[in-house]
Design an enzyme around this catalytic site. Structure first.
Site, PDB file in Angstrom:
ATOM      1  N   LEU A  47      34.885  41.622  34.043  1.00 24.08           N
ATOM      2  CA  LEU A  47      35.847  41.376  35.113  1.00 24.08           C
ATOM      3  C   LEU A  47      35.174  41.778  36.411  1.00 24.08           C
ATOM      4  CD1 LEU A  47      39.185  42.880  33.675  1.00 24.08           C
ATOM      5  CD2 LEU A  47      38.551  40.461  33.806  1.00 24.08           C
ATOM      6  N   ASP A  48      35.500  41.096  37.503  1.00 27.51           N
ATOM      7  CA  ASP A  48      34.991  41.501  38.803  1.00 27.51           C
ATOM      8  C   ASP A  48      35.380  42.949  39.068  1.00 27.51           C
ATOM      9  OD1 ASP A  48      34.082  38.930  39.204  1.00 27.51           O
ATOM     10  OD2 ASP A  48      35.756  38.329  40.488  1.00 27.51           O
ATOM     11  N   GLN A  49      34.556  43.652  39.826  1.00 29.96           N
ATOM     12  CA  GLN A  49      34.846  45.048  40.146  1.00 29.96           C
ATOM     13  C   GLN A  49      36.229  45.207  40.767  1.00 29.96           C
ATOM     14  OE1 GLN A  49      31.971  46.869  42.772  1.00 29.96           O
ATOM     15  NE2 GLN A  49      32.915  48.883  42.673  1.00 29.96           N
TER      16      GLN A  49
END
Length: 203
Positions: A47-49
């Site tokens: 997942l994106d940060q």
């Protein structure tokens, strides 16, 4: 949230990396935290940060191969909750726009009709907030391109609130309003058995 001999499912907070970054100060991440408790845990997807929500890790190489195959063959159903700017017209729809890296502006991605990879996102309106001028939506990516949901919503004129990369300043927020809220996948050791998980968006 869940662990057995094949997989671990966690609820990632916004702002935490999925895997280690460059430099000592970017070593804290989902992978490291899970491996501190389950030494055999291996990353399957990211997942994106800035995105929060459900993330699955495999326990061991055999489970990792099985889960990676399930993702590649699109046998994993992923659902997201987001708040976007503006009033999204209609009740549901599909965005089909090819995406590619915006090399001069990495890590940004962009719609690219010539070099982009086919990308599909299904959306459904949950409710409108007239006072805030936003719409809460449910998103289901059929493909898993980098920043797919963020760029697709931007492309139709409804960027995700709090998106530091793609949203205009008037949609600034303390965090990206994007949460991985549901995950359903075949169990790595028994593909006939499907496991599912859910997580409420913290916004």
């Amino acid at each position: 949230l869940y662990a057995d001999d094949a997989l671990v499912v966690v609820d990632k907070p916004a702002g935490l990396l999925a895997v280690p970054g460059r430099g000592e100060q970017r070593q804290d991440c989902v992978a490291a935290r899970v491996q501190a408790r389950f030494a055999d845990a291996l990353v399957v997807h990211r997942l994106d940060q800035a995105t929060s929500g459900l993330m699955v890790l495999a326990r061991g190489a055999v489970a990792q191969r099985a889960l990676s195959r399930a993702f590649a063959e699109r046998r994993v159903a992923k659902g997201y909750t987001a708040i976007v700017g503006g009033r999204l017209a209609g009740t549901a729809g599909t965005i089909e726009l090819p995406l590619a890296a915006d090399w001069p502006n990495r890590p940004r991605q962009r719609v690219d009709a010539l070099r982009g990879k086919p990308s599909t996102t299904h959306w459904r309106v949950l409710r409108h907030d007239a006072a805030a001028g936003t719409t809460r939506v449910e998103l289901e990516p059929h493909t898993g391109r980098s920043h797919q949901l963020r760029v697709h919503l931007l492309a139709i004129g409804h960027p995700i609130v709090g998106d530091a990369l793609y949203a205009p300043p008037d949609l600034a927020a303390p965090r990206l309003m994007l949460h991985a809220s549901s995950l359903a996948l075949p169990h790595p050791y028994d593909a006939r058995r499907r496991v599912s998980f859910s997580s409420f968006a913290p916004f």
